[in-house]
Write an enzyme that holds these catalytic residues in place. Structure first.
Site, PDB file in Angstrom:
ATOM      1  N   HIS A 177       5.102  19.753  -1.451  1.00 38.44           N
ATOM      2  CA  HIS A 177       4.435  18.449  -1.433  1.00 38.44           C
ATOM      3  C   HIS A 177       3.244  18.448  -0.484  1.00 38.44           C
ATOM      4  O   HIS A 177       3.341  18.865   0.678  1.00 38.44           O
ATOM      5  CB  HIS A 177       5.429  17.360  -1.018  1.00 38.44           C
ATOM      6  CG  HIS A 177       4.880  15.974  -1.185  1.00 38.44           C
ATOM      7  ND1 HIS A 177       4.937  15.299  -2.379  1.00 38.44           N
ATOM      8  CD2 HIS A 177       4.243  15.145  -0.314  1.00 38.44           C
ATOM      9  CE1 HIS A 177       4.388  14.106  -2.238  1.00 38.44           C
ATOM     10  NE2 HIS A 177       3.950  14.000  -0.988  1.00 38.44           N
ATOM     11  N   ASP A 229      -2.732   1.777   8.352  1.00 38.33           N
ATOM     12  CA  ASP A 229      -1.941   0.904   7.495  1.00 38.33           C
ATOM     13  C   ASP A 229      -2.168   1.360   6.055  1.00 38.33           C
ATOM     14  O   ASP A 229      -3.319   1.607   5.654  1.00 38.33           O
ATOM     15  CB  ASP A 229      -2.367  -0.551   7.645  1.00 38.33           C
ATOM     16  CG  ASP A 229      -1.730  -1.221   8.852  1.00 38.33           C
ATOM     17  OD1 ASP A 229      -1.108  -0.507   9.662  1.00 38.33           O
ATOM     18  OD2 ASP A 229      -1.864  -2.444   8.989  1.00 38.33           O
TER      19      ASP A 229
END
Length: 384
Positions: free
Chosen positions: A262, A305
């Site tokens: 990944h 964020d």
């Protein structure tokens, strides 16, 4: 976009007389960035660009802060937000900080009004719909899943828009660029980039509009809105050249990068500013190590964020997601796949999902709209 473009007619040299058939002058305008040190374009107008009959501020409140919003993972459904409105009132703002503002919009009251965002580059992701983006630089036809990137200060109007439309809007207070690591010192995209210059659609030529009737312009500058009445039609450009102009890019043109195990989210990146990055999640082969875990590992990027706007498909790490859902995962807390999603990904060879991710480098604030359309149980979804 650091690619030179030229459309229409213009003199061989800049800042020299360029005359119409009647002997009067065309009016040269420099559209520049970073003072006179950044990229720029030069446009030639039939009429003088500054000709304004009036200007007044409108009493419009665009963002209503949700001061009590939890600093926690949030999932909300933009399909439940109000629909309709004009080029400005249709924008349903959900998240914002000093670098950007995020909204969705379903436009229903578009008329002959022009619009300019004076302080922000805009990225309009066309989730549903087709139409044409008209600017002084020309026309860009668009359809489902196109990104429309519009430099700040550009006057534009959306025309021939289909009735069923939905946009994800990213207003960026710093210039939108392609990722620096995908460009050489001359600005050309490198061979390992997940897209090439051929994938970007630049404006198509449109004959100049020579009208002297009054034209209405809405100008957004930060959180203030002004109504201008222009003396002439702003699309009176007979020619232009340079490096600043709007363009389109379709998410399906993105070539995903895959690996044996990944790989982190930067491999999905398509745009950058100094305050955020924009990434694409698209259909792709999964990791091919025999013991690979395709689902993302739990992570806490404390300086970012993470916002995901879900477009289409089966999202391998999330449950209860709808098309048009948005999740916000603040950098304050770890996040990752919900229970069962990691195990279910093992042995899977590929996935079909489309999503737009915005990672900001400053904390995001929520609006009152999020309070009305959020899933209050989302934070507990990792309890099993």
């Amino acid at each position: 976009m650091p690619f030179y473009q030229q459309l229409g007619t213009m003199p061989q040299k800049k800042h020299v007389t360029y005359r119409k058939e009647d002997g009067s002058l065309y009016w040269e305008e420099l559209f520049s960035t970073q003072g006179f040190s950044g990229i720029y374009s030069t446009l030639y107008h039939i009429h003088q660009p500054p000709a304004v009959e009036s200007a007044k501020e409108l009493d419009i409140k665009l963002i209503e802060p949700w001061a009590e919003a939890p600093r926690a993972p949030v999932h909300f459904f933009t399909e439940r937000a109000p629909k309709g409105g004009d080029i400005l009132s249709a924008r349903q703002y959900t998240l914002y900080n000093s670098d950007c503002a995020l909204a969705t919009a379903s436009f229903s009251e578009l008329d002959d009004t022009f619009y300019r965002n004076a302080r922000a580059d805009e990225i309009l992701f066309v989730h549903h719909g087709s139409g044409e983006l008209h600017t002084p630089y020309g026309v860009i036809p668009f359809s489902d899943w196109d990104y429309l990137v519009i430099p700040r200060g550009t006057i534009y109007r959306i025309e021939n828009l289909s009735e069923d439309n939905q946009f994800f809007v990213i207003e960026c207070y710093a210039p939108v660029e392609t990722p620096k690591r995908y460009r050489n010192e001359f600005g050309q995209l490198l061979e390992h980039a997940p897209f090439s210059e051929r994938d970007f659609r630049r404006p198509q030529w449109r004959e100049p509009v020579d009208q002297t009737a009054s034209q209405r312009l809405l100008m957004k500058t930060g959180d203030r809105v002004f109504e201008y009445v222009l003396k002439n039609h702003p699309f009176d450009v007979v020619g232009w050249d340079g490096y600043v102009y709007p363009y389109a890019f379709n998410i399906k043109s993105f070539q995903p990068i895959v690996g044996q195990i990944h790989l982190p989210p930067p491999i999905h990146q398509v745009f950058q500013t100094s305050g955020l990055v924009v990434c694409n999640f698209v259909p792709r082969l999964f990791d091919f190590h025999p013991d690979a875990v395709p689902a993302p590992y739990y992570h806490q990027n404390i300086d970012s964020d993470e916002v995901l706007y879900y477009v289409d498909g089966d999202f391998m790490s999330r449950k209860g997601i709808e098309s048009g859902s948005i999740t916000l995962h603040p950098g304050d807390v770890p996040h990752g796949p919900q229970p069962g999603k990691t195990e279910a990904s093992i042995g899977v060879k590929d996935c079909y999902e489309y999503a737009v991710m915005v990672d900001t480098f400053k904390p995001l604030h929520s609006t009152r709209l999020v309070e009305r359309i959020w899933d209050e149980n989302y934070i507990r979804s990792w309890l099993g």
